[in-house]
Design an enzyme around this catalytic site. Structure first.
Site, short mmCIF file in Angstrom:
data_model
loop_
_atom_site.label_atom_id
_atom_site.label_comp_id
_atom_site.label_asym_id
_atom_site.label_seq_id
_atom_site.Cartn_x
_atom_site.Cartn_y
_atom_site.Cartn_z
N GLY A 121 0.81 -1.21 0.00
CA GLY A 121 0.00 0.00 0.00
C GLY A 121 0.84 1.26 0.00
O GLY A 121 2.02 1.23 -0.34
N THR A 178 4.00 6.49 -7.71
CA THR A 178 4.24 6.31 -9.14
C THR A 178 5.05 5.06 -9.44
O THR A 178 4.89 4.44 -10.50
CB THR A 178 4.94 7.55 -9.71
OG1 THR A 178 4.17 8.70 -9.37
CG2 THR A 178 5.07 7.47 -11.23
N HIS A 207 4.86 2.14 -7.90
CA HIS A 207 3.92 1.01 -7.94
C HIS A 207 3.10 1.04 -9.23
O HIS A 207 2.83 -0.01 -9.84
CB HIS A 207 2.96 1.07 -6.75
CG HIS A 207 3.62 0.94 -5.42
ND1 HIS A 207 3.69 1.97 -4.52
CD2 HIS A 207 4.24 -0.11 -4.81
CE1 HIS A 207 4.31 1.58 -3.42
NE2 HIS A 207 4.67 0.32 -3.58
N GLN A 213 7.64 -9.15 8.11
CA GLN A 213 8.90 -8.60 7.60
C GLN A 213 9.34 -7.35 8.34
O GLN A 213 10.29 -6.69 7.92
CB GLN A 213 8.79 -8.34 6.09
CG GLN A 213 7.79 -7.31 5.66
CD GLN A 213 7.53 -7.40 4.17
OE1 GLN A 213 6.88 -8.33 3.69
NE2 GLN A 213 8.06 -6.45 3.41
N GLN A 255 15.68 -8.04 -2.49
CA GLN A 255 14.38 -8.72 -2.42
C GLN A 255 14.07 -9.42 -3.74
O GLN A 255 13.68 -10.60 -3.75
CB GLN A 255 13.29 -7.69 -2.11
CG GLN A 255 11.87 -8.20 -2.29
CD GLN A 255 10.84 -7.14 -1.97
OE1 GLN A 255 10.59 -6.85 -0.81
NE2 GLN A 255 10.23 -6.55 -2.99
N VAL A 272 11.87 3.69 -10.41
CA VAL A 272 11.29 4.97 -10.81
C VAL A 272 11.81 6.04 -9.86
O VAL A 272 11.83 5.84 -8.64
CB VAL A 272 9.75 4.92 -10.78
CG1 VAL A 272 9.15 6.27 -11.15
CG2 VAL A 272 9.25 3.84 -11.74
N LEU A 294 11.79 6.53 -5.74
CA LEU A 294 10.47 6.59 -5.12
C LEU A 294 10.35 5.49 -4.06
O LEU A 294 10.71 4.35 -4.28
CB LEU A 294 9.38 6.42 -6.16
CG LEU A 294 9.16 7.59 -7.11
CD1 LEU A 294 8.05 7.27 -8.11
CD2 LEU A 294 8.79 8.85 -6.33
N ARG A 299 8.50 5.31 2.10
CA ARG A 299 9.13 5.90 3.28
C ARG A 299 9.61 7.34 3.05
O ARG A 299 9.98 8.02 4.00
CB ARG A 299 10.30 5.03 3.75
CG ARG A 299 9.85 3.71 4.38
CD ARG A 299 11.03 2.92 4.95
NE ARG A 299 10.57 1.83 5.79
CZ ARG A 299 10.28 0.62 5.36
NH1 ARG A 299 10.39 0.35 4.08
NH2 ARG A 299 9.87 -0.32 6.20
#
Length: 312
Positions: free
Chosen positions: A43, A47, A49, A73, A165, A188, A196, A199
């Site tokens: 969530g 941009t 995502h 996590q 990851q 991005v 981006l 956080r």
């Protein structure tokens, strides 16, 4: 087609909360020949995502976006409770982007018996991010494994900003024989180079300005790549040292698989640092010893990238 009744409407966003219902819908879509693409998120969409969504839609797939702040996590002292939750705004962004399926589970539906079975990330999970976040990757891989089972996609999209990851997810999919393709999407960035991240909203104006040193250091290091790994690191360190507000955790050159850096060939320059209380990560590809990234010789167009996925 009965499994699609009420669970999927072409051109509209349908939000699912029940894992078993989403699985039935996804398998029904695949049963009638549709491609299904998963974009997992926590969530607080931005941009970056939406670029994952855009790439997924290029293939003509039905896109499932999951929104779940995964407690597994987050380690002790990390920002689980403070992590931004903007569900209504997120769903509106997904509608505007043309997403047709969203999966919004709770911790109780994802872990009804608690986190009793988890995925161990292996040695790579204890390096880089794993040094300061020793439980993070086990939690991340566990939720990704569950989302891949629940959403049953043909392909899943992840950003290259979280490069370790992405590497571990690819490792898991290979080692555990998941029947899914993993597609990494380039980072991005803001106009000033800052990667981006959800956080970033924790940064005040001065901290945000200081945080651009991360991308500046990476770019400077990449430009020094012809001199080898040590030249890359020395150049990047010089940039970071010029901004005292940036507290560096690690700065490393690795291979593209995050193994040892090659003497000559494509690699990855990775950085993690705190700015104020906010921990940020970033990375770029580097052409160690050559100054020329092989994979960037002829960047694929959007259409050719989509064609490549559909042909696999």
């Amino acid at each position: 087609m009965s499994d699609l009744q009420g669970g999927y409407k072409r051109g509209e966003l349908t939000v699912h909360h029940d894992p078993s219902v989403l699985t039935r819908v996804s398998k029904a879509l695949r049963g009638v020949g549709r491609q299904v693409a998963l974009v997992p998120t926590m969530g607080a969409l931005h941009t970056g995502h939406l670029e994952l969504v855009r790439q997924a839609k290029l293939t003509g797939a039905v896109v499932i976006v999951s929104i779940f702040v995964n407690p597994l996590q987050f380690g002790a002292g990390e920002d689980l409770d403070a992590y931004p939750r903007t569900l209504d705004a997120d769903l509106e962004l997904l509608r505007e982007a043309g997403v047709e399926l969203a999966f919004v589970p709770t911790a109780a539906t994802m872990y009804p018996a608690g986190p009793r079975t988890t995925i161990h990330p292996g040695p790579l999970g204890a390096e880089l991010e794993g040094v300061s976040r020793p439980t993070h990757f086990a939690g991340m891989l566990t939720v990704v494994a569950k989302l891949l089972q629940i959403a049953a996609p043909n392909v899943a999209y992840f950003g290259e900003k979280d490069y370790q990851q992405l590497t571990l997810i690819r490792q898991m999919v290979t080692d555990l024989n998941f029947d899914v393709r993993i597609f990494g999407v380039p980072t991005v960035r803001e106009h000033d180079g800052l990667a981006l991240s959800s956080r970033n909203r924790y940064l005040d104006e001065a901290q945000r300005s200081a945080a651009t040193a991360l991308s500046a250091a990476l770019i400077a290091g990449a430009h020094a790549a012809a001199g080898g790994a040590e030249a890359i690191l020395a150049t990047a360190r010089e940039v970071l040292a010029s901004v005292p507000e940036v507290e560096v955790d690690y700065l490393e050159v690795r291979g593209v698989d995050l193994g040892p850096a090659p003497e000559r060939g494509d690699g990855r320059l990775l950085v993690a640092a705190k700015v104020g209380t906010t921990r940020l990560i970033d990375n770029v590809g580097v052409a160690v010893g050559t100054g020329f990234l092989e994979r960037d010789a002829e960047p694929p167009s959007d259409a050719s990238a989509a064609d490549e996925l559909l042909s696999r």
